[in-house]
Design an enzyme around this catalytic site. Structure first.
Site, PDB file in Angstrom:
ATOM      1  N   GLU A  72       0.785  -1.247   0.000  1.00  0.00           N
ATOM      2  CA  GLU A  72       0.000   0.000   0.000  1.00  0.00           C
ATOM      3  C   GLU A  72       0.813   1.291   0.000  1.00  0.00           C
ATOM      4  OE1 GLU A  72      -2.752  -0.360   3.250  1.00  0.00           O
ATOM      5  OE2 GLU A  72      -3.769  -2.045   2.343  1.00  0.00           O
ATOM      6  N   GLU A  79      -6.099 -10.723  -1.285  1.00  0.00           N
ATOM      7  CA  GLU A  79      -6.912 -10.527  -0.074  1.00  0.00           C
ATOM      8  C   GLU A  79      -8.389 -10.471  -0.452  1.00  0.00           C
ATOM      9  OE1 GLU A  79      -5.429  -7.292   2.340  1.00  0.00           O
ATOM     10  OE2 GLU A  79      -3.353  -7.742   1.853  1.00  0.00           O
TER      11      GLU A  79
HETATM   12  C1  GLA Z   1      -4.914  -4.491   4.217  1.00  0.00           C
HETATM   13  C2  GLA Z   1      -3.727  -5.325   4.684  1.00  0.00           C
HETATM   14  C3  GLA Z   1      -4.176  -6.574   5.352  1.00  0.00           C
HETATM   15  C4  GLA Z   1      -5.336  -6.348   6.295  1.00  0.00           C
HETATM   16  C5  GLA Z   1      -6.450  -5.646   5.585  1.00  0.00           C
HETATM   17  C6  GLA Z   1      -7.624  -5.375   6.482  1.00  0.00           C
HETATM   18  O1  GLA Z   1      -5.476  -4.948   3.078  1.00  0.00           O
HETATM   19  O2  GLA Z   1      -2.842  -5.646   3.654  1.00  0.00           O
HETATM   20  O3  GLA Z   1      -3.089  -7.123   6.053  1.00  0.00           O
HETATM   21  O4  GLA Z   1      -4.904  -5.609   7.390  1.00  0.00           O
HETATM   22  O5  GLA Z   1      -5.951  -4.411   5.144  1.00  0.00           O
HETATM   23  O6  GLA Z   1      -7.836  -6.358   7.402  1.00  0.00           O
END
Ligand code: GLA
Length: 395
Positions: free
Chosen positions: A156, A261
């Site tokens: 990020e 994710e």
């Molecule tokens: C981001 C992070 C994850 C997690 C999500 C929310 O995507 O990469 O590790 O913390 O947020 O749970």
């Protein structure tokens, strides 16, 4: 003597993937296409949830840690490492023959605050931060060398408009913090795959900068194997065509793509109208940490109740279960993404769900406490219809 191995090969092939009579799972469905993973929480890592253990064994061949490998978890203060849970997570993967992803080395969030400041509380110099990053990355990656397929090296760092996030890493080191992190990770484990991971990776601005980043890392001779598109998505975002355009752009830049994710919220996105914000502003605020919350007047309590009722009616509509037509739309939308992953399976290497069952998803507490349905298994550990469907077609 010449042995004809063909019959043996045929038998072996019939024993893999969908060819057996054993109960089948998602990992059989996607065998030969891409890895299928799930994020593990603490309870699961500690084997305190036997139903989760069985589901993971049947359906998944890859895992990532939801929290226990993040900076604040493994490196809470200078010189102090706490690897207890991370070690157990890695052991879980080894014991169950699962491909392990390390998540994550460099991220502005869930990073222990000491990392960016000196003893006086002033921001450290570029040299000090580089040294700290190197030490952190060498220690964490080095500990699990040979056990982890790949690392989310940077998480990020880029905004939707393509600019760099104004994180402490960026403030202190500028764009250089990213190549530096990749260089350190590669030195720590030359065999590990290295990834850049981010959300909203379908946004054109972010896409352009990530492509530039990949090209820049490659031009410097640094290793980057894949980008992770986190894929925390909703029923009306993203646009599938934008998402596909990003898959294509990343592949064209010379890396693999993963959905790292995945969760698809079934709930409306929370938006706060100006009048709701204004109404909230009239309520007493909590004091400093540890101080009690100021008492509300009866009038304020009644106003708060009616705001919460309106909020829940709009943004938390399915507390008693998902209506059939919403469930149908949700399953159809997951399948649209899966079909996309299959279409690019030459370069699409992993789909990981951000959690196992709806009950444990972070989505239930993100921004407000709600009842969401974002994952592949429901609160009773039952597979969602799209999972059943895929398995029934897997002959
Ligand atoms: C981001 C992070 C994850 C997690 C999500 C929310 O995507 O990469 O590790 O913390 O947020 O749970």
């Amino acid at each position: 003597m010449k042995i004809n191995i063909l019959p043996f090969v045929a038998v072996m092939m019939s024993l893999t993937a969908c060819g057996t009579d054993d109960p089948k799972g998602l990992k059989d469905v996607f065998d030969g296409q891409f890895l299928i993973g799930t994020a593990l929480n603490e309870q699961q890592i500690l084997h305190q949830d036997p139903k989760a253990d069985s589901l993971i064994a049947l359906h998944f061949n890859a895992i990532v840690a939801e929290n226990c490998m993040k900076h604040e978890s493994v490196h809470p203060s200078d010189g102090v490492y706490t690897f207890d849970l991370a070690d157990k997570f890695v052991q879980y993967g080894i014991d169950n023959n699962l491909t392990i992803t390390g998540h994550c080395l460099v991220w502005h969030s869930q990073c222990a605050p000491w990392f960016f400041v000196d003893e006086q509380g002033n921001e450290v110099s570029a040299d000090v931060l580089k040294e700290r990053m190197k030490e952190h990355i060498y220690t964490v990656v080095g500990r699990y060398k040979g056990k982890i397929l790949g690392w989310d090296v940077v998480n990020e760092a880029i905004m939707e408009d393509g600019s760099y996030r104004q994180s402490p890493y960026y403030r202190i080191l500028g764009e250089e913090f990213i190549p530096w992190a990749f260089q350190c990770a590669h030195e720590a484990d030359p065999d590990a795959e290295l990834y850049y991971n981010d959300y909203n990776m379908y946004e054109p601005g972010k896409r352009a900068t990530v492509v530039k980043l990949i090209e820049d890392l490659k031009a410097r001779g640094l290793r980057i194997d894949a980008v992770g598109m986190q894929t925390h998505i909703g029923m009306d975002y993203p646009d599938l065509a934008e998402y596909e355009a990003s898959i294509q752009a990343y592949i064209a830049a010379g890396v693999n793509v993963m959905s790292t994710e995945f969760d698809l919220s079934a709930l409306p996105q929370i938006t706060m109208s100006a009048d709701v914000n204004q109404t909230f502003a009239m309520f007493p605020r909590p004091g400093r940490p540890g101080e009690p919350m100021p008492e509300m007047t009866e009038e304020q309590k009644a106003a708060m109740d009616s705001i919460m009722a309106a909020f829940n009616a709009k943004f938390n509509p399915y507390t008693e279960g998902l209506p059939e037509e919403v469930s149908q739309a949700w399953n159809d939308r997951v399948m649209q993404f899966i079909n996309l992953y299959r279409k690019y399976s030459d370069h699409f290497t992993r789909l990981t769900a951000w959690g196992l069952t709806d009950a444990v998803s972070w989505k239930n507490t993100f921004m407000a406490v709600r009842t969401d349905y974002p994952l592949f298994f429901d609160r009773e550990y039952k597979a969602k219809p799209f999972v059943e469907q895929l398995i029934s077609e897997c002959k």
